[in-house]
Design a protein around this motif. Structure first.
Motif, short mmCIF file in Angstrom:
data_model
loop_
_atom_site.label_atom_id
_atom_site.label_comp_id
_atom_site.label_asym_id
_atom_site.label_seq_id
_atom_site.Cartn_x
_atom_site.Cartn_y
_atom_site.Cartn_z
N LEU A 78 -12.57 -2.54 -12.92
CA LEU A 78 -13.24 -1.88 -14.03
C LEU A 78 -12.26 -1.59 -15.15
O LEU A 78 -11.10 -1.25 -14.89
CB LEU A 78 -13.83 -0.53 -13.58
CG LEU A 78 -14.85 -0.53 -12.46
CD1 LEU A 78 -15.19 0.90 -12.08
CD2 LEU A 78 -16.10 -1.27 -12.87
N ILE A 109 -27.74 4.57 -12.88
CA ILE A 109 -27.08 3.26 -12.84
C ILE A 109 -26.02 3.30 -11.76
O ILE A 109 -25.10 4.11 -11.82
CB ILE A 109 -26.45 2.91 -14.20
CG1 ILE A 109 -27.50 2.94 -15.30
CG2 ILE A 109 -25.77 1.55 -14.13
CD1 ILE A 109 -26.92 2.89 -16.70
N ILE A 110 -26.16 2.43 -10.76
CA ILE A 110 -25.23 2.39 -9.63
C ILE A 110 -24.68 0.99 -9.49
O ILE A 110 -25.39 0.00 -9.68
CB ILE A 110 -25.96 2.82 -8.33
CG1 ILE A 110 -26.40 4.27 -8.43
CG2 ILE A 110 -25.08 2.61 -7.11
CD1 ILE A 110 -27.29 4.74 -7.31
N SER A 111 -23.39 0.90 -9.19
CA SER A 111 -22.78 -0.40 -8.91
C SER A 111 -22.02 -0.27 -7.60
O SER A 111 -22.06 0.78 -6.95
CB SER A 111 -21.86 -0.81 -10.05
OG SER A 111 -21.44 -2.16 -9.86
N ASP A 112 -21.32 -1.33 -7.20
CA ASP A 112 -20.49 -1.24 -6.00
C ASP A 112 -19.25 -2.10 -6.14
O ASP A 112 -19.16 -2.96 -7.02
CB ASP A 112 -21.28 -1.59 -4.73
CG ASP A 112 -21.73 -3.03 -4.68
OD1 ASP A 112 -20.86 -3.92 -4.64
OD2 ASP A 112 -22.94 -3.27 -4.68
N VAL A 124 -22.38 4.82 -12.08
CA VAL A 124 -21.86 4.43 -13.39
C VAL A 124 -22.34 5.43 -14.44
O VAL A 124 -21.58 5.85 -15.31
CB VAL A 124 -22.30 3.01 -13.77
CG1 VAL A 124 -21.85 2.65 -15.17
CG2 VAL A 124 -21.78 2.00 -12.76
N ASP A 138 -19.57 1.47 -0.40
CA ASP A 138 -18.70 1.11 -1.52
C ASP A 138 -19.38 1.25 -2.88
O ASP A 138 -18.92 0.70 -3.87
CB ASP A 138 -18.20 -0.34 -1.35
CG ASP A 138 -17.24 -0.47 -0.17
OD1 ASP A 138 -16.54 0.51 0.13
OD2 ASP A 138 -17.20 -1.55 0.44
N SER A 139 -20.48 1.99 -2.92
CA SER A 139 -21.20 2.17 -4.18
C SER A 139 -20.64 3.34 -4.98
O SER A 139 -20.04 4.25 -4.42
CB SER A 139 -22.69 2.43 -3.92
OG SER A 139 -23.28 1.31 -3.32
N TYR A 140 -20.87 3.31 -6.28
CA TYR A 140 -20.45 4.41 -7.15
C TYR A 140 -21.42 4.53 -8.31
O TYR A 140 -22.10 3.58 -8.68
CB TYR A 140 -19.02 4.21 -7.65
CG TYR A 140 -18.78 2.89 -8.34
CD1 TYR A 140 -19.00 2.74 -9.71
CD2 TYR A 140 -18.32 1.78 -7.64
CE1 TYR A 140 -18.78 1.54 -10.35
CE2 TYR A 140 -18.09 0.57 -8.26
CZ TYR A 140 -18.33 0.45 -9.62
OH TYR A 140 -18.12 -0.75 -10.24
N ASP A 155 -18.08 -4.44 -4.32
CA ASP A 155 -18.21 -5.87 -4.04
C ASP A 155 -18.64 -6.62 -5.31
O ASP A 155 -18.14 -7.70 -5.59
CB ASP A 155 -19.23 -6.12 -2.92
CG ASP A 155 -18.71 -5.63 -1.58
OD1 ASP A 155 -17.49 -5.78 -1.33
OD2 ASP A 155 -19.50 -5.10 -0.79
N LYS A 156 -19.56 -6.03 -6.07
CA LYS A 156 -20.01 -6.66 -7.31
C LYS A 156 -18.99 -6.49 -8.44
O LYS A 156 -18.78 -7.39 -9.24
CB LYS A 156 -21.34 -6.05 -7.76
CG LYS A 156 -22.52 -6.39 -6.90
CD LYS A 156 -23.76 -5.71 -7.44
CE LYS A 156 -24.91 -5.80 -6.46
NZ LYS A 156 -26.02 -4.92 -6.82
N ASN A 157 -18.42 -5.31 -8.54
CA ASN A 157 -17.49 -4.99 -9.63
C ASN A 157 -16.23 -4.31 -9.08
O ASN A 157 -16.09 -3.09 -9.16
CB ASN A 157 -18.17 -4.05 -10.64
CG ASN A 157 -19.33 -4.72 -11.33
OD1 ASN A 157 -19.17 -5.71 -12.02
ND2 ASN A 157 -20.53 -4.20 -11.13
#
Length: 198
Positions: free
Chosen positions: A67, A57-60, A49, A45-47, A62-64
């Motif tokens: 957007l 810079i990577i987020s996912d 940024v 589920d990461s993407y 679950d955290k975000n």
């Protein structure tokens, strides 16, 4: 400072408690393009940024999971959304996408014929699709989540669900030119029952 020291300043921030000023900088300019093949394997589920001088810079989700992409005209908002969709689509076989493109379908045209992807290019159909999610999908999932102890979101549901309980994939809504949809919804809220939040 950049010119005198031959560096690229990322940001400047202060620590008033200790009376310090920090300067984050790099000695190389940023790449203008980062190709997907250059990105190391991401978790499900990461993407991506973006890229800073400190690295990728990577987020996912679950955290975000929500957007808002904002910026000036020509700043790369739609380009970011296309790479965000591509990233998640390629890494997740069970993820479904509803792409609302209120630029006459031009920004998300390349996704039109893909499985698990629905591209909507007018506000009326977009509003109906959102209503369907609220009245059907969210209610169905919420009912199943309530049956499972400690299930407050998709991740915790799958971690705690008993054998035989339904499995749900993520459904991703991406809206390009969301302001147009909000104005449309507000103007038609009396007839379609969907009011825009301000």
């Amino acid at each position: 400072l950049e010119e005198a020291l031959h560096i690229f300043i990322e940001n400047i921030y202060e620590d008033r408690t200790n009376a310090l000023i920090f300067i984050r900088y790099g000695i190389r300019a940023l790449k203008k393009t980062v190709h997907f093949k250059e990105v190391k394997t991401l978790s499900k589920d990461s993407y991506v940024v973006g890229l800073s001088r400190s690295g990728l810079i990577i987020s996912d989700l679950d955290k975000n999971p929500h957007l808002l992409v904002a910026g000036q005209t020509g700043g790369g908002k739609s380009t970011f959304l296309r790479q965000f969709i591509t990233n998640l689509y390629l890494c997740n076989d069970d993820m479904e996408f509803v792409l609302v493109d209120l630029k006459e379908g031009l920004e998300f045209k390349l996704f039109e014929n893909l499985k698990r992807v629905q591209v909507i290019s007018n506000a009326t159909l977009a509003t109906k699709a959102l209503q369907e999610v609220v009245t059907s999908e969210i209610k169905k999932r919420s009912a199943e989540f309530k049956k499972v102890k400690n299930a407050k979101d998709l991740k915790s549901y799958h971690q705690n669900k008993p054998k035989g309980a339904p499995k749900f994939g993520r459904k991703i809504f991406v809206i390009d030119e969301a302001a147009q949809l909000f104005w449309y919804s507000k103007a038609n809220s009396s007839s379609n029952g969907l009011a825009a939040k301000e």
